[in-house]
Design a protein around this motif. Structure first.
Motif, PDB file in Angstrom:
ATOM      1  N   ASP A 179       0.813  -1.231   0.000  1.00  0.00           N
ATOM      2  CA  ASP A 179       0.000   0.000   0.000  1.00  0.00           C
ATOM      3  C   ASP A 179       0.836   1.265   0.000  1.00  0.00           C
ATOM      4  O   ASP A 179       0.495   2.256  -0.643  1.00  0.00           O
ATOM      5  N   SER A 234      -8.916  -0.062  -2.749  1.00  0.00           N
ATOM      6  CA  SER A 234      -8.110  -0.466  -1.587  1.00  0.00           C
ATOM      7  C   SER A 234      -8.893  -0.266  -0.285  1.00  0.00           C
ATOM      8  O   SER A 234      -9.726   0.630  -0.174  1.00  0.00           O
ATOM      9  N   GLU A 236      -7.332   0.546   2.430  1.00  0.00           N
ATOM     10  CA  GLU A 236      -6.596   1.576   3.175  1.00  0.00           C
ATOM     11  C   GLU A 236      -7.124   2.965   2.799  1.00  0.00           C
ATOM     12  O   GLU A 236      -7.034   3.384   1.643  1.00  0.00           O
TER      13      GLU A 236
END
Length: 1637
Positions: A179, A234, A236
């Motif tokens: 990430d 994602s 995140e």
């Protein structure tokens, strides 16, 4: 300076770069930067080497060094050699990528270096970075980050590389799994896109103008696909936001078809992020980029996303904005920008959407919709997009206007403001927006507690906003003038808009003035056309009532009057001239008034006169009738504002006065009586006033109407009453009757005097009586209704007032007077005594006061009963602060202001009644008959009763004096009794009673003078002297009060006839047991004074008087009364002095009050006091002051215990001196007595009181305190007020009594005596000298301290006792007591201050004494040394050079070791002394050398932690400056080193080192060695100063002088200081190192 020194310093700085103290760290960095700026290549090389040699250095340390490199590179990029640049790039690259893991601080610092270098050397930097950015291999996180930052900081340098970078990067994107790498790639793509966009937008400045968007499109599109399809999903949050931001920026570079293809998926994806994070700003910013790109390319598929877009954006715009949180503000603005972009493409759909959303009643939704609407209205002003939507928007805004939320209303006001500026208000329906504004200008205050919601909009803030908006529209939007004028007048009338009157009037005034000045036809209002407007008469009614209460409704008085003046021609054509003349003076009155100072009664009279003049000017009965009708109609609108309604009734009355139409007048009177709300007291008063005013011109018609109304169905208990009174069945019959009763009273007052007397009995009182009494089975029954009682009393009072006004011209016997007085007297009897609830008392007494003068007169019994009832009813009331309990549930409780006013009125009415009873020609008997009712209150235990009684008495006596007539020479026979009762009250605890009592005595004596035959205007000097005594009475101090009583008695005794004396004296005996102790005291003072002045004539009464005084003395507990009576007894007592003295001295200690009184009384006779003083001094001189007693058998040690007889004598002497009469004998023996008491005090300090085994009472005596008190009283008796004042200010008495501060106290005493009692000192010194040889050490210390301070003052020379003092001090130098020796040295030094001209006379002795003092060995606290140096400093000022010349260097050498003493005082004294020595060393080379020897020490002690040492240094250096041998240094010392001015030490040392280098190059080696010694000083401030000194010396030193310095030692010293425990020292060491260049 050698390279090795710079390198050593740089190395030390590098070592210290990670210091734990932030300031040290910052200075180290600053010094390295300074060195780096001077020698960038060398310092950068050392930094590099340091990092290379310390590969395991902690990260924080590496970061500081890397940050320093970045700073040097940023500031000196052009001065760094190319090879060094290359190596720096290599180092930074290596540091950045050495760790595969991400270490943000370290790698960011390295990255920043590359960015800094890249701004100048982009190709070399890129070469290095790209070497670590190879295809197929994932680069280091910070390699990508550096590329991103470079694209920001150097757009034109980086964009040419971006195509290649993007080509390399694209394959990496699909390889990226972590990430953080996805984040950095996304961030880089965002920065790259923004840089490319900026480059393309500024091609004219770009190095390669051929670059085009499609150069990057394919790579950007490819990257977009990966970011959008893969990374945007994602989990995140931080990554998603960065990807979203990048996607938004990339849209501008994508090919149109590609973007069009992605829009259906892109917009939902971005919108979905709103739900996944709270950081909405970035999402909105990204969305804005997407919409901007889409709209600019004319996207066709965008419309398919419109619904979801509008829904999501509306949710965002409806979120509350926190203005203290910038991201929420930015998000709001970005969302509004999105709406603007959509409005360009889809105006119709957008407007419809917003308007539909306005229908949603949810507060947040409405706030958001209104925000968008306002934005659209304002931002679309230039286009015609909104023009066709105006009517639709106008219709839709109505729903939020009806919202109850103040937040929504506030947003609506903002929208209305925007609409007004864009032409909405002129359209049909615009008037609703104006109404909305006015409605909210009229909002009431918010009464509930402030809510916790920070966004809460209070009524006040919303109202203020509406006020401002209305004013803004009036003054700035010119086209609205015809919309607002005259339509705003409509809102003047309805009561719901009353709180908006002020802003409405102000706006109308602006509009009216503008139209009038421009002579616009629309200024003249056609009320027949403007059907919605109130009539001119109605407007005038409203504005006139507003003006009557100018501070109500946010100060609407002045604006209402100003608007009336503007509207004058519109109200009536005849009014302009008269109002232009009448209104400005009224406005001036308001400008000069405040709500507190405003005179309401006078103002109402002015307005009614103004109305009268207006009606005369109009001269049109039809207009007048219309005005009266409108006013009557308006009455009901003031049902909740009864004061305003009452004023309107008065206006109606004045108007009816001016009417000639009798039928109309009757009709209006009928209307008033029928529609009045008789339950309200204020309204009843208003109705009565209106009818009374009307009666002035229409007496017959008014009485007829009242009679007719009184006989109407309203007064018959039948259902028709409800029809007649318009079904208001809550109106009680008694209240209607009360109104009518009041009406008759007002008619009597206002009717023409020539017409009223004939109608009093039948038409006025007959009708009042008829309404007040009710018949039951033919028998009259009085009402118990309070309202009717009050109305009856008021009316009877008004009738009496009317009769009084008439009987001046014609006689009249008021046959019903006794009947009425008896009736209303019963009302007072019925009033509860526990509190003042109603105005019954006040009104009854005022009415009786008006009735009493009328014929026939009351009998003696009737008068007695009336006074008894009234006086007791008023005096017995509790204080006005008392709140009585409710008697009924419905009873209204008065507020404190109302209660205060009611009390004031009640007392005033009582005074009026008493004066009325006393009559116009009062006699002593009449006065006595009235006074006996008041007299009991004078001696009451209750303060408020005494205040009321004395106030009533003063009022009575004033009236008596003003109205008395002396027909024959007659005696004022009750003068003695009255004076005996009143004079003690001059000392009453209550100030008001005291002051009024003086007035009463003053008045009584003038009454007596008038009876003695003196003229009315005669002024007696003695009696007039009483008035100034009143100001003294303001001081509650007893002595002041009794002195006033004494003065008062002198005047009384002078003016009192002899036959009145006995009565007065025995009345004063009663006064000795008065309920107030102050008055007991006053009685005793007056009694004693009176007996001294006039007692000779009372010879036969003396035995009886003595017996009575003896009895009083045993029973009176009040201290001062016992003293006064005791003095009286002692004046007449026997002369057995010795016996009395022995008896008193043997009384147990401490003395009781009786003994103390006796001692004090003995001082009353100067001859006796003189004999006692001599006896006491003789005893104290020969008797031992104390004995040493063992503390205990176990512990050992002794305690000093005072001997009994001397202590008793001292106590007695103190008490005697307290008597003021002891002054003369005390002064005749002042010197002996002062010396005796000072020596006694010396023997008493630290001495315990003797203990009586039986009672233990003596332990309560402070032995030294007794002597100190006696001494203090002696000084007071000698009238040495300045001495006492100084001693009190300096708290010397506290000090002189205590062992540890005794010397300080004695010094302060001597100082005060020398300054303010000089002539007394020679005799005192003579008396004290023998005590210096006394065996008691304590006495030698005290006398030496006293003499020592006397030498500090010139009085010793002036009065020629200096030789005695000096000889004694010389002898004491050898005293066995260390403290005595110290004080002797101090005294010798003091001669330089007190008698400088004598210094050379004693030069030899002084120098010897001081020198020996500086060598004193038996000096544990170094006090003698300190005094010797301090004394020598003072003496040197005046010694001749010949006396000191040979000793200068010797003394200098003596004091040099003390310069670095740990004792601050010694350090300070030695430096000060050095300065004093300077004048003896001028021109001496050897002295100049000595100055240079200590110069460094003095310079460094300028930052000494002790402020006194710093001042001493400044002084010494300033006076020694001429001997340094440099004109510039001398000037510098003398200009900058002032004790009272602050010094910028750094600048000072910097400049000084320049002059030292210039003028004393040969001394540089000595200086720097001296400074280096201070690197080890005990004081951190000095160590820091030494580092600064060296730093500035190095910074200013030319290269050729470096040979004079031992650079190695300096470097070692600074390196050592860089490790000092004190961070300040480390900072200064680092700063000094920064000068190694």
């Amino acid at each position: 300076m050698g390279e090795t020194d710079v390198e050593q310093v740089t190395l030390a700085l590098l070592d210290a770069a990670n210091d734990k103290d932030f300031e040290v760290q910052a200075q180290v960095r600053k010094s390295m930067l300074t060195l780096g700026n001077e020698q960038p290549d060398r310092v950068l090389a050392m930094c590099q080497d340091y990092l290379l040699k310390h590969p395991k250095l902690v990260v924080s340390h590496r970061v500081v060094i890397l940050q320093t490199i970045e700073l040097i590179v940023s500031s000196r990029i052009d001065a760094i050699s190319y090879p060094r640049i290359k190596s720096i790039i290599s180092l930074a690259s290596d540091e950045m990528t050495r760790s595969k893991e991400v270490v943000p601080d370290w790698q960011q610092a390295a990255s920043n270096i590359l960015v800094a270098v890249g701004n100048k050397h982009i190709n070399d930097t890129m070469e290095e970075i790209l070497s670590k950015f190879q295809p197929g291999i994932l680069p280091h996180f910070f390699v990508v980050q550096t590329l991103a930052n470079l694209s920001d900081s150097n757009v034109y340098g980086m964009v040419p590389f971006l195509n290649a970078i993007l080509g390399t990067m694209l394959p990496m994107l699909s390889l990226t799994k972590q990430d953080n790498m996805k984040w950095v790639f996304s961030s880089a793509l965002c920065h790259f896109s923004d840089s490319i966009s900026e480059y393309l937008a500024n091609l004219d400045k770009a190095p390669d103008p051929t670059v085009r968007q499609d150069t990057f499109s394919s790579e950007i599109c490819a990257a977009f696909d990966i970011l959008f399809n893969n990374w945007l999903q994602s989990r995140e949050s931080k990554l998603r936001l960065t990807v979203a931001e990048a996607v938004g920026s990339m849209c501008h570079l994508m090919a149109s078809d590609k973007l069009e293809e992605h829009i259906p998926k892109l917009i939902p994806a971005i919108l979905s992020l709103y739900k996944k994070t709270n950081e909405h700003y970035i999402i909105s910013k990204s969305l804005c980029h997407v919409l901007d790109a889409s709209v600019n390319m004319g996207s066709r598929v965008l419309e398919t996303q419109l619904d979801s877009l509008l829904f999501a954006l509306h949710q965002q715009v409806s979120t509350s904005v926190d203005y203290s949180n910038p991201p929420t503000v930015k998000n709001h603005n970005e969302v509004l920008r999105c709406f603007s972009l959509l409005a360009k493409a889809f105006p119709d759909r957008l407007v419809m959407f917003v308007l539909q959303r306005l229908e949603n009643s949810n507060e947040r939704s409405r706030l958001g919709s209104l925000a968008v609407l306002r934005h659209l209205i304002n931002s679309s002003s230039e286009s015609s997009m909104m023009e066709s939507k105006k009517l639709l928007i106008l219709a839709s805004i109505r729903q939020p206007m009806a919202d109850h939320s103040n937040k929504v209303k506030k947003r609506v006001v903002q929208v209305i403001s925007a609409m007004a500026h864009h032409g909405y208000l002129e359209l049909d329906g615009g008037e609703l927006l104006v109404r909305f504004l006015v409605q909210h200008c009229a909002l009431p205050d918010t009464y509930q507690k402030a809510a916790a919601d920070p966004e809460e909009v209070t009524n006040e803030s919303l109202r203020t906003m509406c006020d401002s908006t209305l004013h803004l529209l009036t003054t700035t939007v010119g086209r609205l003038a015809d919309v607002l004028w005259p339509k705003l007048l409509y809102y003047m009338s309805p009561p719901q808009y009353s709180n908006a009157t002020t802003p409405l009037c102000k706006s109308l005034i602006v509009l009216g003035n503008k139209k009038k000045d421009n002579k616009e036809a629309s200024f003249n209002i056609d009320f027949s056309q403007e059907v919605n407007l109130p009539s001119p008469q109605a407007l005038m009614v409203k504005l006139l009532v507003n003006a009557a209460f100018p501070f109500n409704s946010r100060g609407h008085g002045a604006p209402s009057l100003s608007l009336l003046q503007i509207l004058s021609v519109n109200i009536h054509r005849n009014l302009e001239a008269v109002w232009d003349q009448e209104i400005p003076p009224l406005l001036t009155v308001l400008e000069e008034s405040t709500a507190e100072s405003f005179d309401k009664i006078s103002w109402d009279e002015s307005l009614l006169k103004f109305l009268s003049k207006t009606l005369v000017a109009v001269d049109d009965d039809k207009w007048l009738c219309h005005f009266a009708t409108e006013a009557t109609t308006y009455l009901s609108t003031y049902n909740n504002a009864l004061e305003e309604k009452s004023f309107l009734y008065q206006c109606i009355g004045v108007t009816l006065q001016h009417s000639f139409n009798k039928d109309f007048v009757k009709k209006q009177l009928q209307e008033i009586l029928l529609t009045a709300r008789h339950n309200d007291a204020l309204e009843r008063q208003g109705v009565a006033l209106a009818i009374g005013l009307c009666a002035n011109s229409h007496l017959e018609g008014t009485l007829a109407k009242l009679d007719e109304f009184g006989k109407s169905d309203a007064f018959k208990k039948s259902p028709s009453i409800f029809n007649l009174l318009k079904d208001r069945n809550d109106v009680e019959l008694e209240k209607v009757k009360s109104t009518l009763i009041l009406c008759y009273g007002q008619v009597a007052v206002h009717a023409p005097p020539e017409k009223i007397l004939n109608r009093i009995d039948q038409d006025i009182l007959g009708c009042i009586s008829k309404h007040f009494n009710t018949k039951v089975l033919g028998i009259k029954v009085e009402t118990k209704d309070l309202t009717m009682k009050l109305s009856l009393i008021q009316s009877v009072g008004l009738v009496a007032k009317a009769i009084s006004a008439c009987v001046k011209k014609q006689g009249y016997v008021f046959s019903r007077k006794q009947e009425l007085i008896a009736l209303i007297q019963d009302f007072i009897k019925a009033e509860p005594a526990d509190g003042l609830r109603t105005s019954v008392r006040h009104l009854v007494m005022r009415t009786c006061a008006h009735l009493i003068p009328l014929d026939p007169a009351l009998s003696e019994n009737e008068t007695f009963d009336l006074l008894k009832v009234c006086v007791s009813s008023v005096f017995s009331l509790p204080p006005e602060t008392h709140t009585p309990e409710k008697m009924t549930k419905d009873e209204e409780v008065l507020d404190p202001k109302q209660r205060k006013a009611l009390y004031k009125d009640t007392l005033s009415s009582l005074h009026e009644l008493l004066s009325s009873v006393l009559g116009k020609e009062p006699t002593p008997d009449a006065l006595q008959s009235v006074f006996k009712h008041v007299e009991c209150g004078l001696t009451s235990t209750l303060d408020h009763e005494r205040e009321r009684a004395i106030s009533a008495t003063a009022h009575l006596l004033n009236h008596y004096l003003d109205n008395m007539t002396v027909k024959n020479m007659m005696s004022f026979h009750n003068l003695g009794a009255l004076l005996g009762r009143l004079s003690p009250r001059c000392s009453d605890p209550q100030l008001v009673v005291r002051a009024t009592a003086i007035d009463c005595v003053y008045l009584l004596l003038y009454i007596q003078l008038r009876y003695e035959g003196f003229a009315l205007d005669y002024k007696d000097g003695a009696v007039e002297g009483l008035l100034p005594l009143k100001s003294q009475l303001e001081n509650p101090d007893h002595s002041v009060l009794y002195k006033t009583c004494f003065e008062l008695t002198k005047v009384m005794s002078k003016r009192l006839p002899q036959q009145q004396m006995t009565t007065l004296v025995f009345m004063l005996f009663e006064g000795l047991v008065d309920s107030q102790t102050n008055c007991c005291r006053a009685s005793s003072v007056i009694l004693n004074t009176l007996l001294k002045n006039r007692g000779g004539g009372l010879q036969e009464m003396v035995p009886e008087m003595l017996e009575m005084l003896h009895v009083r003395l045993q029973s009176i507990t009040e201290e001062q009364v016992r003293v006064a009576v005791g003095q009286t007894v002692l004046i007449m007592a026997s002369q057995h002095l010795q016996t009395v003295l022995n008896t008193l001295a043997n009384q147990p200690l401490p003395y009781d009050s009786w003994t103390s009184e006796m001692w004090m009384a003995l001082g009353a006779d100067p001859i006796v006091a003189h004999q006692i003083i001599e006896i006491v001094m003789e005893k104290l001189a020969v008797m031992a002051p104390y004995v040493d007693k063992k503390e205990s058998m176990i512990r050992g040690g002794t305690t000093k215990v005072a001997t009994n007889k001397p202590l008793a004598m001292t106590c007695g002497l103190k008490e005697l001196l307290l008597n003021g009469q002891s002054q003369e004998p005390a002064l005749s023996k002042f010197s002996q007595l002062f010396s005796c008491l000072l020596v006694r005090l010396a023997s008493s300090v630290g001495v315990s009181a003797p203990k009586d085994n039986a009672t233990k009472r003596s332990a309560a005596i402070h032995v030294a305190g007794v002597a100190a008190d006696a001494l203090r009283i002696l000084l007071a008796r000698a009238q040495l007020d300045e001495v006492l004042k100084r001693l009190d200010e300096e708290k010397a008495w506290d000090a002189i009594k205590e062992q540890n501060a005794h010397i300080t106290g004695v010094t302060l005493l001597a100082r005060a005596m020398a300054k303010h009692a000089g002539p007394r000192l020679p005799a005192i010194v003579e008396c004290l000298c023998p005590s210096l040889n006394n065996i008691y050490e304590c006495q030698r210390i005290t006398v030496t301290a006293f003499f020592s301070e006397l030498l500090n003052h010139h009085v010793a020379t002036e009065l020629m006792f200096i030789d005695v003092l000096m000889n004694n001090m010389m002898e004491r130098i050898a005293d066995p007591c260390c403290t005595v020796r110290m004080l002797a040295v101090r005294g010798l030094g003091n001669i330089a201050v007190g008698s400088p001209e004598k210094v050379n006379k004693y030069a030899k002795e002084l120098l010897a004494a001081m020198s020996s003092g500086m060598e004193e060995k038996d000096d544990p606290g170094k006090l003698i040394i300190l005094e010797a140096m301090s004394g020598l400093s003072k003496v040197l000022l005046y010694l001749d050079k010949k006396n000191v010349h040979l000793l200068v260097v010797y003394i200098f050498m003596k004091i040099k070791p003390f310069l670095e003493s740990d004792n601050d005082d010694i350090r300070c004294a030695s430096i000060h002394l050095m300065g004093k020595l300077s004048k003896f060393g001028s021109g001496e080379p050897i002295f100049k050398d000595q100055i240079h020897n200590v110069l460094v020490s003095l310079l460094l002690h300028l930052v000494d932690p002790n402020a006194h040492v710093v001042k001493a240094c400044k002084y010494a250096m300033r006076v020694c400056a001429p001997m340094v041998g440099s004109e510039q240094i001398t000037a510098m010392f003398q200009n900058h080193l002032h004790e009272d001015k602050s010094l910028h030490y750094g600048e000072f040392i910097n400049d000084l080192t320049k002059y030292l280098i210039q003028d004393f190059p040969g001394m540089l080696n000595f200086y720097h060695i001296s400074v280096l010694q201070f690197f080890k000083s005990n004081w951190s401030e000095v160590r820091a100063g030494a580092a600064m000194f060296i730093g500035f010396l190095l910074g200013n030193l030319p290269e050729e002088h470096y040979a004079h310095l031992n650079m190695g030692t300096i470097t070692q010293g600074l390196v050592m200081l860089l490790q000092d425990p004190d961070p300040v020292v480390r900072v200064k060491a680092a700063e000094a190192m920064g000068r190694f260049h």
